[in-house]
Design a protein around this motif. Structure first.
Motif: not given
Length: 521
Positions: A290-291, A298-299, A334-338, A342-343
């Motif tokens: 998984h991503g 940002q990481k 895929q990579d995703g962002s949070y 957004a939550i």
């Protein structure tokens, strides 16, 4: 007992507390495990901690405790994370357990008996942070000229006596595996990367260390401990009782799915199958990489100060909303962002406003206008169309997508069923029918009751506590909450026959509010 299904996560390296990536993988694996159980399969779900290696030895020295004391403390944080996030694991494995040492040493003996281990001298680049060896051609350099691994971590030149595994011997068998079984590595992008790596040629792998002693001892070779990846990967066997190949091992091995992060795909799809081939042990069916989860794109890193404690997120927003968001928002693989915003936005729009409000409105109207009584009713074409749409979403589309690990697409199909119910409520206006046509009002509300039961069963693997709260409120027995129940044509009349009335409902998905320190959603 249903068909066996064995799923594992990667075991977490506990030199630090759990971060959001650990939570993401655990939640995804739990959704898969619960889904497979709901399909009637006999699931074995394993997770755990990888507690050996140079990083742990160094961390213990820095903190003034023994490696074992550090392992005991840090492993407890990962157990707590799993328990707090409602992770339904069957086995939590720790590599410091005696049974694991016995398992890994037996794997070693089998590889040695095959002639695949030999003693030599290792000279090369090693990343302590990655616990990985790298060829010169794989390295980059930072602005100061210091060499870095492909992961951007520092490397150091290492020279020591080492046992080697004849990895080069397995290049052709591995390529044959990838070509003959394209599903072995997923998603396809990961498979292509691994194939290019193996096609470039494999060097024999250093599989022991003498510069530290925190690890599994090499049988018959004083002063050598096993390379942490030989040790760690064998956990998937240990949890089934290996080297005893009866009982759980006979039932559940080979694993159906190793669920891991994309950064450790090489270890699981090159080293691991080669070790198993050498030891004459069957290969797992699939490795899925998984991503990454990115914090506002940002990481996460300590230097940026954006490392997130997943339990703080769960405390802020609730366990089930966090689980829902992570499975809904990110295309799996895929990579995703949070972000907190957004939550809140996603969960309020879908869980609270669409599904939660639907449940609350319908159950409240049945309680107030029908005294909570369920009864037989005459349906119309509109009722049948709605139930068919919900049935298709819950019984066909969501399971098909979840089986393929397309969680976001599966939840999207489920949301179509929720939207269909809300459109039906607006069109039928049962609040108006109460005075003009009470029988029709009952038919509308009870049709919606049937639809809510299906929708709730279908989404339960993602939001288990909340879904079971709803199913409790509507009186669905605990043994009638799996996917087989969705095809039971007689369930409603059986529910009516109990004579039980619905009580006043309590909200399963209240609206979320943005914490004050993060602004307004």
């Amino acid at each position: 007992m249903g068909e066996p299904y064995y799923i594992t996560t990667a075991i977490s390296y506990p030199n630090g507390k759990p971060h959001i990536g650990h939570a993401y993988e655990a939640i995804a694996a739990d959704v898969i495990a619960r889904f497979q159980r709901a399909l009637g399969r006999d699931v074995r779900f394993q997770t755990g901690t990888d507690e050996h290696g140079l990083k742990m030895a160094q961390k213990a020295r820095e903190t003034g405790v023994s490696p074992r004391e550090l392992s005991d403390e840090m492993s407890s944080y990962f157990i707590k994370m799993c328990d707090d996030l409602d992770i339904s694991y069957d086995v939590f494995i720790r590599t410091t357990e005696e049974r694991h040492h016995a398992s890994v040493q037996e794997l070693w003996r089998r590889m040695e008996a095959k002639g695949d281990l030999y003693l030599d001298r290792y000279e090369g680049w090693y990343s302590i942070r990655d616990e990985a060896y790298y060829d010169e051609s794989e390295l980059a350099a930072d602005e100061g000229g210091e060499k870095l691994s492909p992961q951007g971590t520092p490397v150091e030149w290492t020279v020591e006596e080492s046992w080697f595994f004849r990895l080069s011997k397995y290049a052709e068998p591995l390529l044959a595996l990838y070509n003959e079984n394209p599903q072995f590595i997923q998603p396809d992008g990961r498979r292509n990367e691994v194939m290019r790596f193996v096609e470039g040629g494999l060097r024999d792998l250093s599989v022991s260390r003498t510069s530290f002693d925190w690890g599994v001892k090499v049988p018959g070779s004083d002063g050598h401990v096993m390379y942490v990846w030989v040790d760690a990967l064998a956990n998937y066997l240990t949890g089934l009782g290996f080297p005893d190949e009866s009982g759980d091992f006979a039932r559940y091995w080979p694993a159906n799915l190793h669920l891991i992060g994309k950064d450790i795909v090489r270890f699981h799809t090159v080293y691991w199958p080669a070790f198993l081939m050498s030891a004459d042990i069957a290969l797992p069916d699939q490795v899925f990489g998984h991503g990454f989860l990115l914090n506002r794109g940002q990481k996460e890193s300590k230097s940026l100060g954006n490392v997130t404690d997943p339990l703080e997120l769960a405390e802020r927003f609730g366990v089930d909303p966090l689980r829902y968001f992570l499975m809904r928002e990110v295309a799996f693989g895929q990579d995703g962002s949070y972000s907190p915003e957004a939550i809140v936005t996603r969960c309020n729009a879908e869980l609270a406003n669409s599904y939660g409000n639907l449940v609350q409105r319908v159950l409240s109207m049945i309680f107030k206008n029908m005294d909570g009584t369920l009864e037989t009713f005459s349906s119309t074409d509109d009722d049948d169309v709605l139930l068919a749409a919900v049935f298709s979403a819950c019984r066909d589309e969501l399971p098909r997508e979840f089986e393929a690990l397309n969680f976001s697409a599966g939840i999207d199909a489920w949301m179509k069923g929720v939207f269909a119910c809300n459109a039906y409520v607006d069109e039928q206006a049962p609040w108006s029918l109460r005075k003009t046509d009470p029988d029709r009002m009952k038919a509308v509300l009870l049709t919606l009751f049937m639809a809510i039961r299906d929708l709730t069963i279908a989404i339960a693997p993602v939001v288990p506590a909340s879904a079971h709260k709803v199913l409790d409120q509507i009186g669905i027995p605990a043994d009638q909450r799996d996917f087989a129940a969705l095809t039971d044509a007689d369930w409603y009349m059986a529910r009516v026959a109990t004579g039980e009335k619905l009580g006043a409902p309590s909200p399963a998905f209240p609206r979320l509010e943005m914490p004050e320190d993060t602004g307004t959603a």
